[in-house]
Design a protein around this motif. Structure first.
Motif, PDB file in Angstrom:
ATOM      1  N   ASP A   1      -7.763  -1.339   5.313  1.00 23.68           N
ATOM      2  CA  ASP A   1      -8.325  -0.700   4.123  1.00 23.68           C
ATOM      3  C   ASP A   1      -8.738   0.752   4.396  1.00 23.68           C
ATOM      4  O   ASP A   1      -9.659   1.270   3.800  1.00 23.68           O
ATOM      5  CB  ASP A   1      -9.514  -1.510   3.581  1.00 23.68           C
ATOM      6  CG  ASP A   1     -10.651  -1.644   4.579  1.00 23.68           C
ATOM      7  OD1 ASP A   1     -10.450  -1.361   5.773  1.00 23.68           O
ATOM      8  OD2 ASP A   1     -11.749  -2.039   4.156  1.00 23.68           O
TER       9      ASP A   1
ATOM     10  N   TRP B   1      -3.094  -7.001   3.146  1.00 22.40           N
ATOM     11  CA  TRP B   1      -2.594  -5.701   3.566  1.00 22.40           C
ATOM     12  C   TRP B   1      -3.011  -5.492   5.009  1.00 22.40           C
ATOM     13  O   TRP B   1      -3.793  -6.254   5.554  1.00 22.40           O
ATOM     14  CB  TRP B   1      -3.038  -4.569   2.658  1.00 22.40           C
ATOM     15  CG  TRP B   1      -4.537  -4.361   2.537  1.00 22.40           C
ATOM     16  CD1 TRP B   1      -5.503  -4.600   3.469  1.00 22.40           C
ATOM     17  CD2 TRP B   1      -5.223  -3.860   1.402  1.00 22.40           C
ATOM     18  NE1 TRP B   1      -6.739  -4.266   2.990  1.00 22.40           N
ATOM     19  CE2 TRP B   1      -6.604  -3.808   1.716  1.00 22.40           C
ATOM     20  CE3 TRP B   1      -4.824  -3.424   0.147  1.00 22.40           C
ATOM     21  CZ2 TRP B   1      -7.558  -3.352   0.814  1.00 22.40           C
ATOM     22  CZ3 TRP B   1      -5.789  -2.976  -0.738  1.00 22.40           C
ATOM     23  CH2 TRP B   1      -7.130  -2.940  -0.414  1.00 22.40           C
TER      24      TRP B   1
ATOM     25  N   THR C   1       0.841  -1.189   0.000  1.00 20.73           N
ATOM     26  CA  THR C   1       0.000   0.000   0.000  1.00 20.73           C
ATOM     27  C   THR C   1       0.878   1.240   0.000  1.00 20.73           C
ATOM     28  O   THR C   1       2.048   1.159   0.385  1.00 20.73           O
ATOM     29  CB  THR C   1      -0.907   0.008   1.244  1.00 20.73           C
ATOM     30  OG1 THR C   1      -0.103  -0.090   2.409  1.00 20.73           O
ATOM     31  CG2 THR C   1      -1.898  -1.126   1.192  1.00 20.73           C
ATOM     32  N   PRO C   2       0.362   2.369  -0.445  1.00 26.32           N
ATOM     33  CA  PRO C   2      -1.004   2.687  -0.808  1.00 26.32           C
ATOM     34  C   PRO C   2      -1.369   2.161  -2.198  1.00 26.32           C
ATOM     35  O   PRO C   2      -0.486   1.881  -3.012  1.00 26.32           O
ATOM     36  CB  PRO C   2      -1.042   4.219  -0.779  1.00 26.32           C
ATOM     37  CG  PRO C   2       0.351   4.638  -1.081  1.00 26.32           C
ATOM     38  CD  PRO C   2       1.244   3.565  -0.500  1.00 26.32           C
TER      39      PRO C   2
ATOM     40  N   THR D   1      -8.379  -7.539   3.813  1.00 27.25           N
ATOM     41  CA  THR D   1      -7.809  -7.301   5.147  1.00 27.25           C
ATOM     42  C   THR D   1      -7.802  -8.580   5.970  1.00 27.25           C
ATOM     43  O   THR D   1      -6.791  -8.930   6.593  1.00 27.25           O
ATOM     44  CB  THR D   1      -8.604  -6.192   5.870  1.00 27.25           C
ATOM     45  OG1 THR D   1      -8.588  -4.999   5.066  1.00 27.25           O
ATOM     46  CG2 THR D   1      -8.005  -5.899   7.230  1.00 27.25           C
TER      47      THR D   1
ATOM     48  N   ASP E   1      -5.448   5.839   4.416  1.00 23.61           N
ATOM     49  CA  ASP E   1      -4.004   5.909   4.205  1.00 23.61           C
ATOM     50  C   ASP E   1      -3.548   4.865   3.187  1.00 23.61           C
ATOM     51  O   ASP E   1      -2.567   5.075   2.478  1.00 23.61           O
ATOM     52  CB  ASP E   1      -3.249   5.685   5.514  1.00 23.61           C
ATOM     53  CG  ASP E   1      -3.439   6.826   6.501  1.00 23.61           C
ATOM     54  OD1 ASP E   1      -3.713   7.967   6.058  1.00 23.61           O
ATOM     55  OD2 ASP E   1      -3.310   6.579   7.713  1.00 23.61           O
ATOM     56  N   ASN E   2      -4.251   3.738   3.123  1.00 26.28           N
ATOM     57  CA  ASN E   2      -3.854   2.636   2.244  1.00 26.28           C
ATOM     58  C   ASN E   2      -4.617   2.604   0.924  1.00 26.28           C
ATOM     59  O   ASN E   2      -4.066   2.218  -0.095  1.00 26.28           O
ATOM     60  CB  ASN E   2      -4.021   1.305   2.970  1.00 26.28           C
ATOM     61  CG  ASN E   2      -3.048   1.173   4.121  1.00 26.28           C
ATOM     62  OD1 ASN E   2      -1.958   1.724   4.092  1.00 26.28           O
ATOM     63  ND2 ASN E   2      -3.441   0.452   5.148  1.00 26.28           N
TER      64      ASN E   2
END
Length: 135
Positions: free
Chosen positions: A101, A98, A59-60, A93, A104-105
């Motif tokens: 969610d 990652w 991410t992002p 998630t 920031d991501n």
């Protein structure tokens, strides 16, 4: 870049009556009780499991959605995307692809024009960023 194909609807098996086909949309979500919605979300997660297990997404990210409707009926694509996005990002998630969610991501979510694909309704989701498989 990773492409994920999500279902347009989920079939819920029933013991004494005909199986129930539930659309992945705000209309179905708003009209169903929470037991049905939870069952649909679990089956959605199982439907995308094979595409997500072992995947690590850096991410992002930027995400693009394209709805393929199974009939020529008019469709409000936001009704489909809203629930698809929620269920899919939660599944990503939960599978550990990652960390979260949050904003920031997930920087942007873009909708492409709806397409018609007779009897093959789905939502194709493209996630753009560095993606590598977990070894």
């Amino acid at each position: 870049m990773v492409k994920i194909v999500t279902p347009f609807s989920i079939v819920l098996p029933r013991k004494t009556t005909k199986d129930k086909k539930v659309a992945i949309s705000m209309n179905a979500y708003g009209n169903a009780n929470h037991h049905i919605n939870n069952e649909v979300k679990k089956r959605f997660k199982e439907a995308v499991r094979e595409q997500l297990e072992g995947l690590i997404i850096d991410t992002p990210v930027e995400i693009t959605y394209q709805v393929f409707k199974p009939s020529m009926r008019k469709l409000d694509k936001m009704n489909v995307i809203a629930v698809t996005s929620k269920y899919l990002l939660d599944a990503i998630t939960e599978f550990g692809c990652w960390e979260d969610d949050n904003d920031d991501n997930v920087k942007t979510e873009t909708l492409l024009p709806t397409m018609y694909d007779k009897n093959n309704g789905r939502v194709e989701v493209i996630i753009y960023e560095r993606v590598r498989e977990n070894s």
